[in-house]
Enzyme design. Structure first.
Site, short mmCIF file in Angstrom:
data_model
loop_
_atom_site.label_atom_id
_atom_site.label_comp_id
_atom_site.label_asym_id
_atom_site.label_seq_id
_atom_site.Cartn_x
_atom_site.Cartn_y
_atom_site.Cartn_z
N LYS A 44 0.80 -1.22 0.00
CA LYS A 44 0.00 0.00 0.00
C LYS A 44 0.84 1.27 0.00
O LYS A 44 0.34 2.35 -0.30
CB LYS A 44 -0.99 -0.02 1.17
CG LYS A 44 -2.03 -1.12 1.03
CD LYS A 44 -2.94 -0.92 -0.17
CE LYS A 44 -3.98 -2.01 -0.30
NZ LYS A 44 -4.88 -1.84 -1.44
C1 LIG Z 1 -2.31 -7.41 3.52
C2 LIG Z 1 -3.12 -7.14 2.31
N1 LIG Z 1 -3.25 -8.12 1.41
C3 LIG Z 1 -3.99 -7.94 0.31
C4 LIG Z 1 -4.66 -6.77 0.06
C5 LIG Z 1 -5.47 -6.61 -1.18
O1 LIG Z 1 -4.86 -5.70 -2.07
P1 LIG Z 1 -5.76 -4.83 -3.02
O2 LIG Z 1 -6.57 -3.92 -2.16
O3 LIG Z 1 -4.83 -4.10 -3.90
O4 LIG Z 1 -6.64 -5.79 -3.76
C6 LIG Z 1 -4.54 -5.73 0.99
C7 LIG Z 1 -5.29 -4.50 0.83
O5 LIG Z 1 -5.51 -3.74 1.76
C8 LIG Z 1 -3.74 -5.91 2.13
O6 LIG Z 1 -3.58 -4.94 3.04
#
Ligand SMILES: Cc1ncc(COP(=O)(O)O)c(C=O)c1O
Length: 352
Positions: A44
């Site tokens: 992020k």
């Molecule tokens: C630890 C973690 N894994 C996966 C995701 C999923 O990513 P995306 O929001 O880009 O689909 C997030 C999103 O907040 C996350 O914090």
């Protein structure tokens, strides 16, 4: 001098690390893109840096302004990091199931954290999403980042994660596996990779209790698929606009229990302390492994660092309490329910 102007200059360029001891005898190459090695310990960081820089260029936020975001923790931390570096205020609305370490981390960077109920639909006025929208109306010079419906979320990965993986694998990647929340990571990365080679297969990982897999298959928003689950940041109860479903070849589901166990195994076998969703991605790999060609080059995106889950999946008492250790299954009523639900899911999986 060899130095950087700010912590934001070291976002991205995370390593690819071979998962020699997690590939269950698979003869191809299995690589982890370890996003927990970003300065804010998750993928992020990429979107926080990109979205705020673009908003500044477009005049959507001015000096002294307030960044507002609905987050399950990681985006919040990264936004707080960017806000600290650039001198903005930061208000983060997060669902109440999020681990306490994540809340403390956001507060440590000076963010104003508002906890919202996770069991309400997102259109409910109390949901973390609705509270952000209201605050955005009330606070002058504020920017609601809105990662679920923000194209720039996807764009950040299109310009960074995708090109990095392509370069790091010398263009040899054949399969990309990634957990889905907002869908920004998988969609942006997939878009870049498929532009380089349309044959690269993109596999999303969803949670049981989320509607994403069903939507991908049938194009219907089926709310009967929704129930509460423990996996953090994976899956959704609505369809996020930041997901490009057409770029995704297959979506598989991961259970709460197996995701926790595989994240723990990764830590012990490879010394990589990653988050709960990384365990889900390992489940995704395990599920599609029988379908992979022998010479596949598979990249697993491991989205964050495990230090954020010390009170949960890396805590034996918590694992016992929720019934993830089998010995507990026979001891408590709660654990029995979890155990039976897991068994039922296995049967459903087998026949679907
Ligand atoms: C630890 C973690 N894994 C996966 C995701 C999923 O990513 P995306 O929001 O880009 O689909 C997030 C999103 O907040 C996350 O914090």
């Amino acid at each position: 001098m060899q130095c950087y102007d700010s912590v934001l200059d070291v976002v991205g360029h995370t390593p690819l690390i071979r998962l020699n001891r997690m590939s269950n005898g698979f003869p191809g190459i299995v690589l982890a893109k370890v996003e927990g090695m970003n300065p804010g310990h998750s993928a992020k960081d990429r979107i926080a840096k990109y979205i705020i820089a673009k908003a500044e260029k477009e005049g959507k936020i001015l000096p002294g302004g307030t960044i507002i975001e609905a987050s399950s923790g990681n985006t919040g931390f990264s936004m707080a990091m960017v806000a600290a570096v650039k001198g903005y205020n930061c208000i983060l609305c997060i669902p109440d199931k999020i681990s306490k370490e994540k809340i403390q981390l956001m507060e440590s960077l000076g963010a104003d954290v508002r906890i919202c109920p996770s069991k309400v639909p997102y259109e409910d006025p109390l949901s973390h999403y609705s509270v952000c929208a209201r605050l955005n109306q009330e606070i002058k010079n504020s920017l609601f980042v809105n990662q679920y419906f923000n194209e720039d979320n996807l764009e950040a990965h299109y310009y960074t994660t995708g090109p990095e993986i392509w370069k790091q694998t010398d263009g040899k990647i054949t399969h990309f596996i990634c957990a889905m929340g907002t869908g920004g990571t998988i969609s942006g990365t997939a878009k870049y990779l498929k532009e380089q080679n349309p044959e690269v297969k993109i596999i999303g990982v969803d949670a049981y209790g989320s509607i994403l897999q069903k939507y991908h298959e049938d194009h219907v928003e089926d709310s009967t698929e929704c129930y509460s689950y423990l996996l953090e940041a994976v899956g959704k109860k609505f369809i996020p606009g930041a997901t490009e479903f057409d770029l995704i070849d297959k979506i598989v589901k991961a259970t709460d229990r197996e995701s926790a166990l595989l994240a723990r195994r990764l830590a012990k076998k490879q010394g990589l302390l990653t988050g709960y969703s990384s365990g889900a991605v390992l489940v995704g790999f395990k599920k599609i492994q029988p379908l992979l060609p022998k010479d596949a080059v598979v990249v697993l995106l491991l989205a964050d660092h495990g230090s954020r889950y010390l009170s949960k999946i890396y805590n034996n008492a918590w694992m016992q309490h929720v019934g993830f250790f089998r010995s507990a299954d026979r001891k408590s009523g709660i654990s029995k329910v979890v155990y039976l639900r897991e068994q039922l899911r296995k049967v459903i999986d087998f026949y679907s």
